[in-house]
Design an enzyme around this catalytic site. Sequence first.
Site, mmCIF file in Angstrom:
data_model
loop_
_atom_site.group_PDB
_atom_site.id
_atom_site.type_symbol
_atom_site.label_atom_id
_atom_site.label_comp_id
_atom_site.label_asym_id
_atom_site.label_seq_id
_atom_site.Cartn_x
_atom_site.Cartn_y
_atom_site.Cartn_z
ATOM 1 N N CYS A 2 0.861 -1.184 0.000
ATOM 2 C CA CYS A 2 0.000 0.000 0.000
ATOM 3 C C CYS A 2 0.899 1.235 0.000
ATOM 4 O O CYS A 2 2.102 1.149 0.174
ATOM 5 C CB CYS A 2 -0.861 0.025 1.258
ATOM 6 S SG CYS A 2 -1.825 -1.451 1.511
ATOM 7 N N ARG A 27 1.503 1.652 -5.909
ATOM 8 C CA ARG A 27 1.620 0.669 -4.825
ATOM 9 C C ARG A 27 0.280 0.073 -4.439
ATOM 10 O O ARG A 27 0.219 -0.878 -3.640
ATOM 11 C CB ARG A 27 2.265 1.322 -3.597
ATOM 12 C CG ARG A 27 3.674 1.840 -3.786
ATOM 13 C CD ARG A 27 4.206 2.493 -2.521
ATOM 14 N NE ARG A 27 4.236 1.543 -1.425
ATOM 15 C CZ ARG A 27 5.252 0.717 -1.191
ATOM 16 N NH1 ARG A 27 6.296 0.707 -2.018
ATOM 17 N NH2 ARG A 27 5.233 -0.125 -0.186
ATOM 18 N N TRP A 75 -3.846 -1.530 -1.186
ATOM 19 C CA TRP A 75 -3.842 -2.772 -1.963
ATOM 20 C C TRP A 75 -4.351 -3.808 -0.975
ATOM 21 O O TRP A 75 -3.621 -4.217 -0.079
ATOM 22 C CB TRP A 75 -2.443 -3.121 -2.469
ATOM 23 C CG TRP A 75 -2.450 -4.370 -3.282
ATOM 24 C CD1 TRP A 75 -2.194 -5.647 -2.844
ATOM 25 C CD2 TRP A 75 -2.767 -4.499 -4.670
ATOM 26 N NE1 TRP A 75 -2.331 -6.537 -3.859
ATOM 27 C CE2 TRP A 75 -2.678 -5.869 -5.001
ATOM 28 C CE3 TRP A 75 -3.113 -3.600 -5.669
ATOM 29 C CZ2 TRP A 75 -2.928 -6.349 -6.283
ATOM 30 C CZ3 TRP A 75 -3.354 -4.075 -6.942
ATOM 31 C CH2 TRP A 75 -3.265 -5.431 -7.235
ATOM 32 N N ASN A 101 0.719 -0.482 6.159
ATOM 33 C CA ASN A 101 1.077 -1.325 5.024
ATOM 34 C C ASN A 101 1.738 -2.559 5.605
ATOM 35 O O ASN A 101 2.714 -2.459 6.337
ATOM 36 C CB ASN A 101 2.050 -0.592 4.090
ATOM 37 C CG ASN A 101 2.583 -1.510 2.990
ATOM 38 O OD1 ASN A 101 1.923 -2.457 2.608
ATOM 39 N ND2 ASN A 101 3.792 -1.240 2.527
ATOM 40 N N GLY A 102 1.171 -3.732 5.339
ATOM 41 C CA GLY A 102 1.768 -4.980 5.850
ATOM 42 C C GLY A 102 0.672 -5.970 6.189
ATOM 43 O O GLY A 102 -0.493 -5.787 5.833
ATOM 44 N N GLU A 487 7.465 -21.263 -19.432
ATOM 45 C CA GLU A 487 7.422 -19.910 -18.865
ATOM 46 C C GLU A 487 8.599 -19.064 -19.343
ATOM 47 O O GLU A 487 8.445 -17.898 -19.688
ATOM 48 C CB GLU A 487 7.396 -19.985 -17.337
ATOM 49 C CG GLU A 487 7.427 -18.655 -16.614
ATOM 50 C CD GLU A 487 6.261 -17.734 -16.958
ATOM 51 O OE1 GLU A 487 5.276 -18.200 -17.560
ATOM 52 O OE2 GLU A 487 6.355 -16.530 -16.664
ATOM 53 N N LYS A 491 8.215 -15.569 -21.422
ATOM 54 C CA LYS A 491 8.833 -14.295 -21.014
ATOM 55 C C LYS A 491 9.617 -13.689 -22.171
ATOM 56 O O LYS A 491 9.512 -12.516 -22.471
ATOM 57 C CB LYS A 491 9.771 -14.532 -19.816
ATOM 58 C CG LYS A 491 9.063 -14.724 -18.506
ATOM 59 C CD LYS A 491 8.489 -13.459 -17.961
ATOM 60 C CE LYS A 491 7.012 -13.301 -17.788
ATOM 61 N NZ LYS A 491 6.012 -14.228 -17.841
ATOM 62 N N GLU A 494 7.243 -12.435 -25.040
ATOM 63 C CA GLU A 494 6.315 -11.313 -24.836
ATOM 64 C C GLU A 494 7.023 -9.986 -24.597
ATOM 65 O O GLU A 494 6.425 -8.933 -24.788
ATOM 66 C CB GLU A 494 5.326 -11.603 -23.709
ATOM 67 C CG GLU A 494 5.923 -11.726 -22.331
ATOM 68 C CD GLU A 494 4.830 -11.931 -21.285
ATOM 69 O OE1 GLU A 494 3.708 -11.445 -21.455
ATOM 70 O OE2 GLU A 494 5.122 -12.589 -20.285
ATOM 71 N N HIS A 510 11.265 -36.089 -31.095
ATOM 72 C CA HIS A 510 10.054 -36.393 -31.888
ATOM 73 C C HIS A 510 9.692 -35.229 -32.799
ATOM 74 O O HIS A 510 8.515 -34.952 -33.008
ATOM 75 C CB HIS A 510 8.897 -36.716 -30.937
ATOM 76 C CG HIS A 510 9.179 -37.855 -30.031
ATOM 77 N ND1 HIS A 510 9.122 -39.161 -30.445
ATOM 78 C CD2 HIS A 510 9.606 -37.880 -28.739
ATOM 79 C CE1 HIS A 510 9.462 -39.966 -29.431
ATOM 80 N NE2 HIS A 510 9.765 -39.212 -28.386
ATOM 81 N N LYS A 608 -2.216 -5.932 -19.407
ATOM 82 C CA LYS A 608 -1.923 -6.603 -18.135
ATOM 83 C C LYS A 608 -3.012 -7.605 -17.788
ATOM 84 O O LYS A 608 -2.740 -8.650 -17.240
ATOM 85 C CB LYS A 608 -1.792 -5.571 -17.007
ATOM 86 C CG LYS A 608 -1.344 -6.155 -15.677
ATOM 87 C CD LYS A 608 0.005 -6.841 -15.767
ATOM 88 C CE LYS A 608 0.358 -7.621 -14.522
ATOM 89 N NZ LYS A 608 1.516 -8.506 -14.727
HETATM 90 C C1 AGP Z 1 2.268 -13.341 -18.569
HETATM 91 O O1 AGP Z 1 3.500 -12.660 -18.451
HETATM 92 C C2 AGP Z 1 1.235 -12.517 -19.294
HETATM 93 N N1 AGP Z 1 1.105 -11.232 -18.705
HETATM 94 C C3 AGP Z 1 -0.073 -13.269 -19.490
HETATM 95 O O2 AGP Z 1 0.218 -14.520 -20.085
HETATM 96 C C4 AGP Z 1 -0.889 -13.550 -18.203
HETATM 97 O O3 AGP Z 1 -0.214 -14.501 -17.414
HETATM 98 C C5 AGP Z 1 -2.255 -14.123 -18.610
HETATM 99 O O4 AGP Z 1 -2.926 -13.146 -19.382
HETATM 100 C C6 AGP Z 1 -3.119 -14.518 -17.408
HETATM 101 O O5 AGP Z 1 -3.399 -13.378 -16.642
HETATM 102 P P1 AGP Z 1 -4.052 -13.602 -15.185
HETATM 103 O O6 AGP Z 1 -3.050 -14.356 -14.370
HETATM 104 O O7 AGP Z 1 -4.294 -12.209 -14.665
HETATM 105 O O8 AGP Z 1 -5.314 -14.377 -15.346
#
Ligand code: AGP
Length: 613
Positions: A2, A27, A75, A101-102, A487, A491, A494, A510, A608
């Site tokens: 927060c 925050r 938050w 905050n905590g 993963e 990363k 993207e 394969h 996001k």
């Molecule tokens: C991951 O780096 C991306 N931002 C994206 O794949 C994300 O994980 C996905 O859209 C799922 O989002 P969520 O966890 O908010 O559901």
Amino acid sequence: MCGIVGYIGNKPVIPILLDGLTRLEYRGYDSAGIAWLDNDKINRVKAEGKIQNLYARLPELSGLVSHLGIGHTRWATHGEPDEKNAHPHSDCSNDLVLVHNGIIENYRTLKNMLLSKGHIFRSDTDTEVIAHLIEENLKTIPDFFSAMKESLNTLHGSFALTAIHRKYPDIVLAARKQSPLVLGLGEGENFVASDVPAVLPYTKNVIFLDDNEIAVIKSDSVRIFSLNQNEEVIKKTNVITWSSSMAEKGGYKHFMLKEIYEQPSSILNTIRGRITADPPQIDLYELSDFKDIIKKISRIVFIACGTSLNAGLVAKYWLGRIAGIPVDVEMASEFKYSPFLGNSETLYIPISQSGETADTLSALRLIKENNGNTISICNVLGSTITRESGATLYTHAGPEIGVAATKTFTAQLTALYLFSLYTGMLKKHLDNETLNKKIINLMRISPLINAKMPEIHEQCINIADKLYHYRNFLYLGRNICYPLALEGALKLKEISYIHAEGYAAGEMKHGPIALIDKDMPVVMLCPPDSVYEKMLSNLEEVRSRKGVILAITQDRTDMPLATYKISLPEVDDPDLIPFLYTIPLQLLAYEIAQIRGCDVDQPRNLAKSVTVE
Ligand code: AGP
């Protein structure tokens, strides 16, 4: 996480509080509030949502002469993100207000004690307990500073706190334990805040409070004392050289990098309050109503997207080994195209950082139409998915500003690992001795990552410089490292816009092996686990086809065939490998994207939270 601000000085306080909260909105932003002392009365204004909602609530400011106040942007971790739970919180008499905050781990015990003494609570937060605790202590300790000190020493958990009291119009008290607080030193005025951006427009001279310190802030003086002893602490004044924008990122160049480095604390915050180390025990109190269901389940289905899907794939291995439960991991966007095959012994677990991902939400609604049991794993209190799930096990990673998920991924792993241990314990698949050992090893992960992050980062910087120009990457992993390969590839894709594919190493022969040549870097996750020898064979297959190999492995292992190597420390328990081996994947992607001049925090075409199907 927060945002806290406090002020005492010679200027009108409200504009300073609002400006400080606006600079700390990154925050947390699900509710906000301010309080100020005016003519011997404490006034408070709070509002759900963003800080601008406060403006509409404020009285006419022109006649206001107050010079003492505190503010908070929230938050949520305990209590829905609504006005009732917004800070500042007060005691029964409204003489005292504070912001926090905590996470207070023993707030339920303290709240019951205070209720038995007649205190009336107006919120569901852990924070409000502190205000009533100080009020109760003031009955026997007639001094605000001493009563606050006594109260703080009975709290378990983390806090950054700022408080004012109607009867003490010339002081602001501020204290910290494991949550940041900085004091801004002005001329005839002084400031306190969660982070530097809030004070930077007024002063560059700051003092960073350390754990277990409490500050007595007046307009012309700042004195700091230890919470544990009675001695005054002499602190160094720092001169901040950052710009405001850099300050919001805590001095890091990007939010993504800041969030990668926040992982030791977000892992710890997700553990906090859910395990005790002596004796080692697990208590997922948010799932207490689901204990009987968890004891009965014979199958678990994770539903998620993107990085959250990869977290589910990691947890599949944990639940199989630790709890003896078969797990399916479903891509949320595909889930609805198969017949619904769940029953009362199936537990559905949507995993979502934002709690608003449309694909995951529609899958959850389909499950509920079929009366499926649901527990969600989520980072945003009160988000849609949490409101529509049977229960939620929250991650406590704080707001993640970078579009690429980093700290929320390892926070999801933490919540999922705790859930795996909890399920193994309830289903008696995990004996006490093993459980205790696993809990103790889990507690070591956060300090291990914290200690090793800089040297891992240094290795990634050097290797990024050698690999950034390639146009295609392959990431290979086996067993619990297969989801990490996915993963790591995600990363890189993207944020650097390089094509990267994660693959199970055993599957390479394969088909994908046809891709291997001198223009194909292959990132190979080779922890010294049960499949290490098999990974070495894959490494030789790649090497013999002139592939460029980056081996991510443990310090002591010799990797003569690897072109490049990232060395990591030993992990006490192979189940904990994903926590540590994720770090170089994130940092490598970050450094390559940096060299390529990509917009790391807001990559092209991405959002996001994907709230459309
Ligand atoms: C991951 O780096 C991306 N931002 C994206 O794949 C994300 O994980 C996905 O859209 C799922 O989002 P969520 O966890 O908010 O559901």
